[in-house]
Design an enzyme around this catalytic site. Structure first.
Site, PDB file in Angstrom:
ATOM      1  N   TRP A  62       0.820  -1.196   0.000  1.00  0.00           N
ATOM      2  CA  TRP A  62       0.000   0.000   0.000  1.00  0.00           C
ATOM      3  C   TRP A  62       0.865   1.260   0.000  1.00  0.00           C
ATOM      4  CZ3 TRP A  62      -3.711   2.046  -2.032  1.00  0.00           C
ATOM      5  CH2 TRP A  62      -4.458   3.106  -1.502  1.00  0.00           C
TER       6      TRP A  62
ATOM      7  N   LYS B 194      -4.094   0.993   9.071  1.00  0.00           N
ATOM      8  CA  LYS B 194      -5.415   0.662   9.599  1.00  0.00           C
ATOM      9  C   LYS B 194      -5.262  -0.291  10.783  1.00  0.00           C
ATOM     10  CE  LYS B 194      -7.556   1.343   5.076  1.00  0.00           C
ATOM     11  NZ  LYS B 194      -8.287   0.742   3.945  1.00  0.00           N
TER      12      LYS B 194
ATOM     13  N   ALA C 275      -4.491  -2.583  -3.149  1.00  0.00           N
ATOM     14  CA  ALA C 275      -3.327  -2.050  -3.846  1.00  0.00           C
ATOM     15  C   ALA C 275      -3.194  -2.559  -5.278  1.00  0.00           C
ATOM     16  CB  ALA C 275      -2.062  -2.362  -3.047  1.00  0.00           C
TER      17      ALA C 275
ATOM     18  N   LYS D  28     -13.102  -2.638  10.551  1.00  0.00           N
ATOM     19  CA  LYS D  28     -13.626  -3.548   9.519  1.00  0.00           C
ATOM     20  C   LYS D  28     -12.704  -4.738   9.289  1.00  0.00           C
ATOM     21  CE  LYS D  28     -10.464  -2.083   6.561  1.00  0.00           C
ATOM     22  NZ  LYS D  28      -9.482  -2.872   5.797  1.00  0.00           N
TER      23      LYS D  28
ATOM     24  N   THR E 243     -12.988  -5.304   1.834  1.00  0.00           N
ATOM     25  CA  THR E 243     -12.128  -6.161   2.656  1.00  0.00           C
ATOM     26  C   THR E 243     -12.775  -7.506   2.956  1.00  0.00           C
ATOM     27  OG1 THR E 243     -11.306  -4.129   3.675  1.00  0.00           O
ATOM     28  CG2 THR E 243     -10.687  -6.180   4.726  1.00  0.00           C
TER      29      THR E 243
ATOM     30  N   ASN F 145      -6.918  -9.760   5.517  1.00  0.00           N
ATOM     31  CA  ASN F 145      -7.684 -10.157   6.691  1.00  0.00           C
ATOM     32  C   ASN F 145      -8.713 -11.233   6.351  1.00  0.00           C
ATOM     33  OD1 ASN F 145      -6.821  -8.218   8.997  1.00  0.00           O
ATOM     34  ND2 ASN F 145      -7.014  -6.913   7.204  1.00  0.00           N
TER      35      ASN F 145
ATOM     36  N   VAL G 136       1.247  -7.735   6.613  1.00  0.00           N
ATOM     37  CA  VAL G 136       0.589  -7.750   7.919  1.00  0.00           C
ATOM     38  C   VAL G 136      -0.924  -7.753   7.756  1.00  0.00           C
ATOM     39  CG1 VAL G 136       0.242  -6.441  10.053  1.00  0.00           C
ATOM     40  CG2 VAL G 136       2.513  -6.553   9.002  1.00  0.00           C
TER      41      VAL G 136
ATOM     42  N   GLU H 254      -3.699  -6.547   9.796  1.00  0.00           N
ATOM     43  CA  GLU H 254      -3.860  -5.694  10.980  1.00  0.00           C
ATOM     44  C   GLU H 254      -5.002  -6.145  11.891  1.00  0.00           C
ATOM     45  OE1 GLU H 254      -2.142  -3.425  12.330  1.00  0.00           O
ATOM     46  OE2 GLU H 254      -0.811  -2.542  10.842  1.00  0.00           O
TER      47      GLU H 254
END
Length: 333
Positions: free
Chosen positions: A13, A106, A138, A189, A246, A254, A277, A279
């Site tokens: 990102w 985020k 991205a 989220k 997402t 995620n 990662v 998050e």
């Protein structure tokens, strides 16, 4: 006056945002990995995080943080939440006074429960702070597909000036002065996306996915409003928009974690094989603590937390969610 931009973080990102900004202003991206820096400068690629994607030739990179920060009129932070403070402390000595600092992250700081803009205000008092957030995958943006994002700051004058810095072609950038709401939407989220992914991994259908997204949006809105965010923010790009992207995209980290948990894999095994990662895993304990602090019911987030901690299987958690008693739709739970 042409603004010069420094961006810290060479992930997918951060590299994408740097590529967008490079069309509007000179930008220098800092990455800790020398191979990533060489790849960007010599090959105009970031093969580790954005394989097979060509980067603009105007984008240059450095492994010296001072080189990216010292001449910057705007500093952009694309650093994961776990390292955000330490990198900011490292950059502090090179940053000129009053330079705006924009977060792309985020997540929440585990030790303090602080949002990234709160960390910026603590480490760099006096600097205007903001976030760039929204439904932004991205690889799709780098492929030239249309997308929209939100630049959020409390200062209306500065946010409108920075809007043009990030707005580029099919990447539309809107403004919003509800900084807390915009930032929380991007954080919360991620946890719902893990829950939706768990359902997908267990073979749940579209109806189940839709119900989880809708009830999940109700959860994050309750907490966000309790913390001071505006309700309408969570129905916009940084709430519902980011949630849909997402929770449904195969490009979502995620959601991927949730899918693998639904297949019965252990969280440590899933995280170890990921370059980037997720998050939501890191933020889950902090979100649950905030929910308790503000007296907000978040049953979906609680089940995700228990599964990521290894205290509950995805099957058991999912059965608990779908078997939960239902009251009025406006009620919590």
């Amino acid at each position: 006056m042409e603004l010069k931009v420094g961006l810290l973080g060479g992930g997918s990102w951060g590299t994408t945002v740097a590529s967008l900004v490079s069309r509007n202003a000179p930008i220098k991206i800092w990455a800790r990995d020398p191979e990533t820096v060489s790849d960007i400068n010599d090959n105009h690629c970031n093969s580790k995080y954005l394989p097979d994607i060509k980067l603009p030739e105007a984008l240059t990179a450095t492994s010296e943080i001072g080189e990216a920060v010292s001449g910057a009129d705007v500093l952009v932070m694309g650093i994961p939440s776990s390292n955000f403070r330490s990198v900011l402390e490292e950059a502090k000595q090179y940053l000129r006074p009053w330079v705006p600092v924009i977060s792309l992250t985020k997540g929440l700081e585990l030790a303090t429960s602080k949002r990234m803009t709160e960390v910026i205000e603590e480490v760099l008092p006096g600097h205007p702070v903001g976030v760039l957030t929204g439904p932004n995958l991205a690889r799709e943006i780098m492929a030239g597909q249309a997308a929209a994002s939100v630049i959020s700051m409390e200062d209306e004058i500065i946010v409108k000036q920075l809007q043009q810095l990030f707005h580029s072609g099919l990447f539309r950038v809107y403004t919003n002065t509800d900084l807390l709401g915009c930032e929380l939407g991007g954080v919360l989220k991620n946890i719902i996306a893990i829950a939706v992914g768990m359902g997908d991994g267990l073979g749940a259908g579209d109806n189940t996915r839709s119900a989880l997204i809708t009830r999940g949006l109700a959860e994050i809105t309750r907490l966000g409003v309790a913390m001071g965010g505006k309700p309408e923010t969570f129905s916009g790009l940084t709430g519902m928009g980011d949630m849909i992207a997402t929770c449904t995209s195969p490009l979502s980290r995620n959601r991927h974690v949730g899918v693998e948990l639904g297949k019965g894999r252990h969280i440590d095994e899933i995280i170890d094989e990921m370059h980037m990662v997720a998050e939501g895993v890191k933020s889950a304990p902090t979100v649950i603590a905030l929910a308790k602090k503000y007296g907000v019911a978040m049953p979906i987030a609680e089940d995700v937390f228990e599964v990521t901690k290894g205290n509950r299987s995805a099957v058991r958690a999912f059965r608990g969610l779908v078997n939960q008693s239902a009251g009025a739709e406006s009620d919590a739970g």
